[in-house]
Design a protein around this motif. Structure first.
Motif, PDB file in Angstrom:
ATOM      1  N   PRO A  57       0.775  -1.248   0.000  1.00  0.00           N
ATOM      2  CA  PRO A  57       0.000   0.000   0.000  1.00  0.00           C
ATOM      3  C   PRO A  57       0.811   1.306   0.000  1.00  0.00           C
ATOM      4  CG  PRO A  57      -0.015  -0.945   2.182  1.00  0.00           C
ATOM      5  CD  PRO A  57       0.707  -1.925   1.298  1.00  0.00           C
ATOM      6  N   CYS A  58       1.490   1.563  -1.102  1.00  0.00           N
ATOM      7  CA  CYS A  58       2.255   2.804  -1.237  1.00  0.00           C
ATOM      8  C   CYS A  58       1.340   4.030  -1.255  1.00  0.00           C
ATOM      9  CB  CYS A  58       3.135   2.766  -2.472  1.00  0.00           C
ATOM     10  SG  CYS A  58       2.265   2.414  -4.004  1.00  0.00           S
ATOM     11  N   HIS A  59       0.064   3.833  -1.551  1.00  0.00           N
ATOM     12  CA  HIS A  59      -0.883   4.958  -1.560  1.00  0.00           C
ATOM     13  C   HIS A  59      -1.119   5.517  -0.164  1.00  0.00           C
ATOM     14  CE1 HIS A  59      -3.385   1.394  -0.835  1.00  0.00           C
ATOM     15  NE2 HIS A  59      -4.241   2.202  -0.229  1.00  0.00           N
ATOM     16  N   ARG A  60      -0.734   4.779   0.866  1.00  0.00           N
ATOM     17  CA  ARG A  60      -0.938   5.222   2.250  1.00  0.00           C
ATOM     18  C   ARG A  60       0.181   6.135   2.748  1.00  0.00           C
ATOM     19  NH1 ARG A  60      -2.783  -0.759   4.165  1.00  0.00           N
ATOM     20  NH2 ARG A  60      -4.749  -0.786   3.000  1.00  0.00           N
ATOM     21  N   VAL A  61       1.166   6.404   1.896  1.00  0.00           N
ATOM     22  CA  VAL A  61       2.255   7.304   2.269  1.00  0.00           C
ATOM     23  C   VAL A  61       1.941   8.685   1.698  1.00  0.00           C
ATOM     24  CG1 VAL A  61       4.728   7.744   2.169  1.00  0.00           C
ATOM     25  CG2 VAL A  61       3.888   5.387   2.257  1.00  0.00           C
ATOM     26  N   ILE A  62       1.875   9.669   2.597  1.00  0.00           N
ATOM     27  CA  ILE A  62       1.568  11.042   2.201  1.00  0.00           C
ATOM     28  C   ILE A  62       2.611  11.973   2.809  1.00  0.00           C
ATOM     29  CG2 ILE A  62      -0.896  10.533   1.947  1.00  0.00           C
ATOM     30  CD1 ILE A  62      -1.403  11.882   4.629  1.00  0.00           C
ATOM     31  N   GLY A  63       2.534  13.238   2.472  1.00  0.00           N
ATOM     32  CA  GLY A  63       3.480  14.203   3.016  1.00  0.00           C
ATOM     33  C   GLY A  63       3.310  14.382   4.516  1.00  0.00           C
ATOM     34  N   SER A  64       4.346  14.868   5.170  1.00  0.00           N
ATOM     35  CA  SER A  64       4.287  15.081   6.622  1.00  0.00           C
ATOM     36  C   SER A  64       3.248  16.139   6.992  1.00  0.00           C
ATOM     37  CB  SER A  64       5.664  15.468   7.160  1.00  0.00           C
ATOM     38  OG  SER A  64       6.136  16.615   6.500  1.00  0.00           O
ATOM     39  N   ASN A  65       2.831  16.937   5.997  1.00  0.00           N
ATOM     40  CA  ASN A  65       1.783  17.947   6.210  1.00  0.00           C
ATOM     41  C   ASN A  65       0.378  17.390   5.957  1.00  0.00           C
ATOM     42  OD1 ASN A  65       1.840  17.638   3.459  1.00  0.00           O
ATOM     43  ND2 ASN A  65       2.297  19.773   2.997  1.00  0.00           N
ATOM     44  N   GLN A  66       0.269  16.066   5.822  1.00  0.00           N
ATOM     45  CA  GLN A  66      -0.994  15.362   5.579  1.00  0.00           C
ATOM     46  C   GLN A  66      -1.525  15.534   4.159  1.00  0.00           C
ATOM     47  OE1 GLN A  66      -0.863  13.132   8.206  1.00  0.00           O
ATOM     48  NE2 GLN A  66      -3.078  13.233   8.171  1.00  0.00           N
ATOM     49  N   LYS A  67      -0.743  16.171   3.280  1.00  0.00           N
ATOM     50  CA  LYS A  67      -1.188  16.362   1.897  1.00  0.00           C
ATOM     51  C   LYS A  67      -0.720  15.210   1.020  1.00  0.00           C
ATOM     52  CE  LYS A  67      -1.814  21.319   1.838  1.00  0.00           C
ATOM     53  NZ  LYS A  67      -1.600  22.545   1.095  1.00  0.00           N
ATOM     54  N   LEU A  68      -1.481  14.979  -0.032  1.00  0.00           N
ATOM     55  CA  LEU A  68      -1.143  13.926  -0.973  1.00  0.00           C
ATOM     56  C   LEU A  68       0.140  14.264  -1.718  1.00  0.00           C
ATOM     57  CD1 LEU A  68      -4.584  13.013  -2.564  1.00  0.00           C
ATOM     58  CD2 LEU A  68      -3.477  12.051  -0.551  1.00  0.00           C
ATOM     59  N   THR A  69       0.942  13.231  -1.933  1.00  0.00           N
ATOM     60  CA  THR A  69       2.146  13.362  -2.751  1.00  0.00           C
ATOM     61  C   THR A  69       2.005  12.385  -3.904  1.00  0.00           C
ATOM     62  OG1 THR A  69       3.234  11.745  -1.328  1.00  0.00           O
ATOM     63  CG2 THR A  69       3.608  14.071  -0.813  1.00  0.00           C
ATOM     64  N   GLY A  70       2.974  12.320  -4.764  1.00  0.00           N
ATOM     65  CA  GLY A  70       2.887  11.545  -5.989  1.00  0.00           C
ATOM     66  C   GLY A  70       2.376  10.122  -5.853  1.00  0.00           C
ATOM     67  N   TYR A  71       1.785   9.652  -6.938  1.00  0.00           N
ATOM     68  CA  TYR A  71       1.287   8.284  -7.022  1.00  0.00           C
ATOM     69  C   TYR A  71       1.255   7.909  -8.500  1.00  0.00           C
ATOM     70  CZ  TYR A  71      -1.673   4.199  -6.123  1.00  0.00           C
ATOM     71  OH  TYR A  71      -2.174   2.929  -6.033  1.00  0.00           O
ATOM     72  N   ALA A  72       1.779   6.740  -8.829  1.00  0.00           N
ATOM     73  CA  ALA A  72       1.856   6.332 -10.237  1.00  0.00           C
ATOM     74  C   ALA A  72       0.488   6.312 -10.908  1.00  0.00           C
ATOM     75  CB  ALA A  72       2.517   4.960 -10.357  1.00  0.00           C
ATOM     76  N   GLY A  73      -0.556   6.038 -10.138  1.00  0.00           N
ATOM     77  CA  GLY A  73      -1.907   6.018 -10.691  1.00  0.00           C
ATOM     78  C   GLY A  73      -2.531   7.401 -10.774  1.00  0.00           C
ATOM     79  N   GLY A  74      -1.821   8.414 -10.255  1.00  0.00           N
ATOM     80  CA  GLY A  74      -2.339   9.779 -10.229  1.00  0.00           C
ATOM     81  C   GLY A  74      -2.913  10.122  -8.868  1.00  0.00           C
ATOM     82  N   LEU A  75      -2.872  11.399  -8.526  1.00  0.00           N
ATOM     83  CA  LEU A  75      -3.349  11.839  -7.210  1.00  0.00           C
ATOM     84  C   LEU A  75      -4.847  11.630  -7.021  1.00  0.00           C
ATOM     85  CD1 LEU A  75      -1.273  15.062  -6.467  1.00  0.00           C
ATOM     86  CD2 LEU A  75      -0.887  12.723  -5.677  1.00  0.00           C
ATOM     87  N   ALA A  76      -5.621  11.742  -8.094  1.00  0.00           N
ATOM     88  CA  ALA A  76      -7.066  11.519  -7.977  1.00  0.00           C
ATOM     89  C   ALA A  76      -7.356  10.075  -7.558  1.00  0.00           C
ATOM     90  CB  ALA A  76      -7.773  11.848  -9.288  1.00  0.00           C
ATOM     91  N   LEU A  77      -6.637   9.128  -8.145  1.00  0.00           N
ATOM     92  CA  LEU A  77      -6.815   7.726  -7.787  1.00  0.00           C
ATOM     93  C   LEU A  77      -6.347   7.479  -6.355  1.00  0.00           C
ATOM     94  CD1 LEU A  77      -7.565   4.826  -8.454  1.00  0.00           C
ATOM     95  CD2 LEU A  77      -5.303   4.551  -9.492  1.00  0.00           C
TER      96      LEU A  77
END
Length: 159
Positions: A125-145
């Motif tokens: 689950p790499c999608h569960r890793v986000i920035g330390s500020n709780q904001k979304l960071t990159g994802y190969a499937g795109g941030l919307a996904l």
């Protein structure tokens, strides 16, 4: 190499495996779709357990996966991917958390690179890793996904 295509509620997912286990899972509409060649063999029957567990996940009946994984990567990448598997469904962590988890607090950038190279999306689950500020960071499937996956899991994050 064996493969199948799974039609998820969030789009087509390509899944590959070797005799050793699952080698890749990717949302096909993302930045890193899986390309197949003539030596690859489509064998949906080999993926019955994977499909069952994905169905359970998308139906809200499963929060973790119990599958034999065989990703190809460096020892460092595999260490990061193992740490990713310890993040509970519905929770998010930072790259710094992963770096601490693997015993290398200064490796935050390398952790980010290894996270991005994860070949088995969703299950690792790499999608569960986000920035330390709780904001979304990159994802190969795109941030919307990524946002849809985290919302599906009930995770707390900022857009």
């Amino acid at each position: 190499m064996y493969y199948t295509i799974y039609d998820s509620p969030l789009g087509e997912i390509a899944i590959t495996a070797s005799e050793q286990g699952l080698t890749a899972l990717a949302f096909q509409q993302g930045a890193s779709p899986i390309a197949f060649n003539e030596n690859d063999e489509e064998m949906p029957d080999k993926f019955a357990d994977v499909v069952t567990q994905l169905n359970e996940y998308f139906n809200g009946q499963r929060t973790s996966f119990e599958l034999t994984l065989a990703p190809q990567g460096t020892p460092f990448q595999k260490k990061v991917w193992q740490a990713l598997c310890q993040i509970p469904c519905g929770k998010t962590v930072s790259y710094g958390w992963i770096a601490k988890k693997i015993g290398n607090e200064k490796a935050v950038r390398a952790v980010g690179t290894a996270n991005g190279a994860n070949p088995i999306a969703l299950i690792v689950p790499c999608h569960r890793v986000i920035g330390s500020n709780q904001k979304l960071t990159g994802y190969a499937g795109g941030l919307a996904l990524k946002a849809k996956l985290l919302m599906h899991e009930g995770a707390d994050f900022k857009v």
